[in-house]
Scaffold this motif. Structure first.
Motif, PDB file in Angstrom:
ATOM      1  N   GLY A   1       0.817  -1.212   0.038  1.00 41.86           N
ATOM      2  CA  GLY A   1      -0.181  -0.026   0.016  1.00 41.86           C
ATOM      3  C   GLY A   1       0.956   1.367   0.072  1.00 41.86           C
ATOM      4  N   TYR A   2       0.570   2.328  -0.558  1.00 41.07           N
ATOM      5  CA  TYR A   2       1.324   3.518  -0.908  1.00 41.07           C
ATOM      6  C   TYR A   2       0.544   4.693  -0.889  1.00 41.07           C
ATOM      7  CZ  TYR A   2       4.574   6.691  -3.493  1.00 41.07           C
ATOM      8  OH  TYR A   2       5.342   7.809  -3.699  1.00 41.07           O
TER       9      TYR A   2
ATOM     10  N   ALA B   1      -4.714   3.613   0.606  1.00 41.39           N
ATOM     11  CA  ALA B   1      -3.531   2.840   0.976  1.00 41.39           C
ATOM     12  C   ALA B   1      -4.018   1.650   2.221  1.00 41.39           C
ATOM     13  CB  ALA B   1      -2.447   3.517   1.755  1.00 41.39           C
ATOM     14  N   PHE B   2      -4.634   2.227   3.083  1.00 42.01           N
ATOM     15  CA  PHE B   2      -5.259   1.068   4.079  1.00 42.01           C
ATOM     16  C   PHE B   2      -6.458   0.185   3.500  1.00 42.01           C
ATOM     17  CE2 PHE B   2      -3.170   3.929   6.812  1.00 42.01           C
ATOM     18  CZ  PHE B   2      -2.907   3.574   7.923  1.00 42.01           C
TER      19      PHE B   2
ATOM     20  N   ASP C   1      -5.629  -3.536   2.749  1.00 45.71           N
ATOM     21  CA  ASP C   1      -5.024  -4.443   3.768  1.00 45.71           C
ATOM     22  C   ASP C   1      -3.418  -4.707   3.324  1.00 45.71           C
ATOM     23  OD1 ASP C   1      -5.384  -5.881   6.175  1.00 45.71           O
ATOM     24  OD2 ASP C   1      -5.874  -7.394   5.259  1.00 45.71           O
ATOM     25  N   PRO C   2      -2.561  -3.708   3.294  1.00 46.69           N
ATOM     26  CA  PRO C   2      -1.413  -4.101   2.866  1.00 46.69           C
ATOM     27  C   PRO C   2      -0.569  -4.831   3.877  1.00 46.69           C
ATOM     28  CG  PRO C   2      -1.569  -1.880   3.500  1.00 46.69           C
ATOM     29  CD  PRO C   2      -2.948  -2.264   3.525  1.00 46.69           C
TER      30      PRO C   2
ATOM     31  N   LEU D   1       3.374  -1.164   4.201  1.00 44.49           N
ATOM     32  CA  LEU D   1       2.541   0.133   3.926  1.00 44.49           C
ATOM     33  C   LEU D   1       3.540   1.268   3.857  1.00 44.49           C
ATOM     34  CD1 LEU D   1      -0.208   1.818   3.841  1.00 44.49           C
ATOM     35  CD2 LEU D   1      -0.022   1.691   6.598  1.00 44.49           C
TER      36      LEU D   1
ATOM     37  N   LEU E   1       4.057   5.226   3.889  1.00 46.22           N
ATOM     38  CA  LEU E   1       3.519   6.561   3.672  1.00 46.22           C
ATOM     39  C   LEU E   1       4.572   7.606   3.485  1.00 46.22           C
ATOM     40  CD1 LEU E   1       1.536   5.585   6.909  1.00 46.22           C
ATOM     41  CD2 LEU E   1       0.691   5.494   4.833  1.00 46.22           C
TER      42      LEU E   1
END
Length: 158
Positions: free
Chosen positions: A70-71, A136-137, A140-141, A144, A146
């Motif tokens: 997730g990014y 991103a959340f 369900d990465p 992650l 950020l």
């Protein structure tokens, strides 16, 4: 414990600037890692590389089989998205091409105080940031990423 992501011998140059030369690290489940460096040192570029939107000049970058990335970049484009739910469902990283389930995307937006049925036009800086984080959340990465996650957020949102 097996690594979720492993970087070995990473090299990347932008023009004459060598950002990384033989960088090595691993990311494991449950770890929280912070990148600290001067402006222009390559922190955002490294995150884009891990997300799959930048290619390295050399070295190896491997993710565990099935690992979801997730990014949340510093700036997001909402172009082409009619509603925030559509934005939140879209992959947040090149390395995780699957769309998020509709209910997960909507729940993630709700957690960040955003209406999934809202058009993304006219979002304030804080609303745009919260939408980017929700996206991103929503996937369900396992990893992650950020980039400047608190930019444009007020104290309550942080």
């Amino acid at each position: 414990m097996a690594a979720l992501a492993t970087v070995k011998g990473l090299r990347l140059s932008l023009g004459d600037a060598h950002l990384f030369d033989d960088a090595q690290f691993s990311l494991h489940q449950g770890e929280r890692v912070t990148l600290i460096g001067a402006n222009g040192a390559g922190k955002s570029t490294l995150m884009r590389l891990l997300a799959g939107s930048v290619e390295q000049d050399g070295g190896d970058l491997a993710f565990a089989s099935g690992a979801v990335v997730g990014y949340a970049p510093q700036e997001s484009s909402f172009e082409g998205f009619e509603y925030l739910r559509d934005f939140a469902r879209a992959p947040s990283a090149e390395r995780s091409p699957a769309a998020a389930e509709k209910h997960r995307a909507e729940a993630s937006l709700a957690l960040f105080g955003l209406d999934p049925g809202r058009a993304p036009t006219g979002l304030s800086g804080g609303e745009a940031r919260r939408a980017t984080l929700a996206r991103a959340f929503a996937h369900d990465p396992d990893v992650l990423l950020l980039d400047e996650p608190t930019n444009h957020l007020d104290i309550a949102a942080i």
